[in-house]
Scaffold this active site. Structure first.
Site, PDB file in Angstrom:
ATOM      1  N   ASP A   8      66.394 140.802  20.264  1.00  0.00           N
ATOM      2  CA  ASP A   8      66.137 139.665  19.383  1.00  0.00           C
ATOM      3  C   ASP A   8      65.142 140.123  18.310  1.00  0.00           C
ATOM      4  O   ASP A   8      64.844 141.318  18.191  1.00  0.00           O
ATOM      5  CB  ASP A   8      65.650 138.442  20.187  1.00  0.00           C
ATOM      6  N   HIS A   9      64.602 139.167  17.544  1.00  0.00           N
ATOM      7  CA  HIS A   9      63.662 139.535  16.475  1.00  0.00           C
ATOM      8  C   HIS A   9      62.417 140.232  17.028  1.00  0.00           C
ATOM      9  O   HIS A   9      61.870 141.126  16.390  1.00  0.00           O
ATOM     10  CB  HIS A   9      63.260 138.285  15.685  1.00  0.00           C
ATOM     11  N   CYS A  65      63.373 142.380  24.033  1.00  0.00           N
ATOM     12  CA  CYS A  65      62.840 141.197  23.362  1.00  0.00           C
ATOM     13  C   CYS A  65      61.319 141.331  23.379  1.00  0.00           C
ATOM     14  O   CYS A  65      60.798 142.427  23.617  1.00  0.00           O
ATOM     15  CB  CYS A  65      63.365 139.898  23.977  1.00  0.00           C
ATOM     16  N   GLY A  66      60.608 140.240  23.129  1.00  0.00           N
ATOM     17  CA  GLY A  66      59.152 140.346  23.065  1.00  0.00           C
ATOM     18  C   GLY A  66      58.567 140.844  24.377  1.00  0.00           C
ATOM     19  O   GLY A  66      57.786 141.790  24.415  1.00  0.00           O
ATOM     20  N   THR A  67      58.961 140.188  25.456  1.00  0.00           N
ATOM     21  CA  THR A  67      58.471 140.579  26.787  1.00  0.00           C
ATOM     22  C   THR A  67      59.491 141.379  27.584  1.00  0.00           C
ATOM     23  O   THR A  67      59.134 141.993  28.588  1.00  0.00           O
ATOM     24  CB  THR A  67      58.155 139.324  27.615  1.00  0.00           C
ATOM     25  N   GLY A  68      60.745 141.288  27.199  1.00  0.00           N
ATOM     26  CA  GLY A  68      61.837 141.872  27.989  1.00  0.00           C
ATOM     27  C   GLY A  68      62.346 140.906  29.057  1.00  0.00           C
ATOM     28  O   GLY A  68      63.375 141.165  29.689  1.00  0.00           O
ATOM     29  N   ILE A  69      61.639 139.798  29.235  1.00  0.00           N
ATOM     30  CA  ILE A  69      62.000 138.878  30.323  1.00  0.00           C
ATOM     31  C   ILE A  69      63.264 138.086  29.979  1.00  0.00           C
ATOM     32  O   ILE A  69      64.250 138.094  30.731  1.00  0.00           O
ATOM     33  CB  ILE A  69      60.829 137.923  30.646  1.00  0.00           C
ATOM     34  N   HIS A  98      67.239 153.948  42.880  1.00  0.00           N
ATOM     35  CA  HIS A  98      67.370 153.018  44.004  1.00  0.00           C
ATOM     36  C   HIS A  98      68.254 151.814  43.691  1.00  0.00           C
ATOM     37  O   HIS A  98      68.923 151.303  44.583  1.00  0.00           O
ATOM     38  CB  HIS A  98      65.988 152.496  44.436  1.00  0.00           C
ATOM     39  N   ARG A 132      71.272 154.974  51.563  1.00  0.00           N
ATOM     40  CA  ARG A 132      70.995 153.604  52.015  1.00  0.00           C
ATOM     41  C   ARG A 132      70.929 152.621  50.845  1.00  0.00           C
ATOM     42  O   ARG A 132      71.122 151.422  51.021  1.00  0.00           O
ATOM     43  CB  ARG A 132      69.685 153.547  52.811  1.00  0.00           C
ATOM     44  N   HIS A 133      70.691 153.152  49.660  1.00  0.00           N
ATOM     45  CA  HIS A 133      70.587 152.264  48.493  1.00  0.00           C
ATOM     46  C   HIS A 133      71.947 151.699  48.097  1.00  0.00           C
ATOM     47  O   HIS A 133      72.030 150.616  47.533  1.00  0.00           O
ATOM     48  CB  HIS A 133      69.934 153.012  47.329  1.00  0.00           C
TER      49      HIS A 133
HETATM   50  C1  RB5 Z   1      60.511 135.284  21.081  1.00  0.00           C
HETATM   51  O1  RB5 Z   1      59.377 134.778  20.466  1.00  0.00           O
HETATM   52  C2  RB5 Z   1      60.229 135.604  22.540  1.00  0.00           C
HETATM   53  O2  RB5 Z   1      60.171 134.425  23.275  1.00  0.00           O
HETATM   54  C3  RB5 Z   1      61.286 136.529  23.082  1.00  0.00           C
HETATM   55  O3  RB5 Z   1      61.312 137.703  22.334  1.00  0.00           O
HETATM   56  C4  RB5 Z   1      61.123 136.978  24.522  1.00  0.00           C
HETATM   57  O4  RB5 Z   1      59.831 137.465  24.743  1.00  0.00           O
HETATM   58  C5  RB5 Z   1      61.577 136.039  25.544  1.00  0.00           C
HETATM   59  O5  RB5 Z   1      61.584 136.340  26.755  1.00  0.00           O
END
Ligand code: RB5
Length: 147
Positions: A8-9, A65-69, A98, A132-133
Site C-alpha cells: 500500500d502507500h 504496508c506500514g506495519t506489515g500487519i 519451519h 516434522r514441520h
Molecule cells: C496505513 O496508514 C496503514 O494502516 C497500513 O499501511 C498498515 O500499517 C496496516 O496494517
C-alpha cells in the site's frame, strides 16, 4: 525465481527499494502495485500477491504496508497462502525452514531499509526443512480445506 511484490502507500517506498535490489540480483519481478505514495487500501495488494502465488504465476511473494500487519492478514485470506510477518532475519529463516511460508510480509514503518533487504535475502535463500514441520503445515492446510 519469480517474485510478486505488493504494497500500500505505507510500503510503496520500500517496495521500490526491494524491487531494485532483486532486479539487480537477477530475479524476475511481478509488481502488483500500488504505483504511488497516494493512499491505497492494503487488502487489494495482499489479495493480488496471494493469488499470483497460488496460481503459480510466481514462486513467492513479498507484501509491505506500514506495519506489515494488515497486508499479511489480507494475504493469508487467500487459500494456500502462508504469509509470515518478519521483523528480523531469524524470523525470515524460520518462516521458510519451519513454516514453509510462501509470502514474506514487512512493515516499512517498523524495519529500516537495510534490515528489510537482509530479511528479504534470508527469506529467498532458505528452503523448507520438511520432517516434522511437514505434518504441522499439512494440519493447517487440512483445516483450511474444512473452512
Ligand atoms: C496505513 O496508514 C496503514 O494502516 C497500513 O499501511 C498498515 O500499517 C496496516 O496494517
Amino acid at each position: 525465481m519469480k517474485i510478486a511484490l505488493g504494497a500500500d502507500h505505507g510500503g510503496f517506498g520500500l517496495k521500490n527499494k526491494i524491487k531494485e535490489h532483486l532486479l539487480q540480483k537477477g530475479y524476475e519481478i511481478m509488481d502488483c502495485g500500488t504505483d504511488s505514495d497516494q493512499s491505497a487500501d492494503y487488502p487489494e495488494f495482499g489479495f493480488k500477491v496471494g493469488k499470483a502465488v497460488t496460481s503459480n504465476q510466481v514462486d513467492v511473494g513479498i507484501v509491505i504496508c506500514g506495519t506489515g500487519i494488515g497486508i499479511s492478514i489480507a494475504a493469508n485470506k487467500v487459500k494456500g497462502i502462508r504469509a509470515a510477518l518478519c521483523t528480523d532475519s531469524y524470523m525470515a529463516k524460520m518462516a521458510r525452514e519451519h513454516n514453509n511460508a510462501n509470502i514474506l510480509a514487512l512493515g516499512a514503518r517498523v524495519v529500516g531499509p537495510g534490515l528489510a533487504l537482509d530479511i528479504v535475502d534470508t527469506f529467498l535463500a532458505v528452503s523448507f526443512s520438511g520432517w516434522r514441520h511437514t505434518r504441522r503445515v499439512d494440519q493447517i492446510s487440512e483445516f483450511e480445506k474444512s473452512c
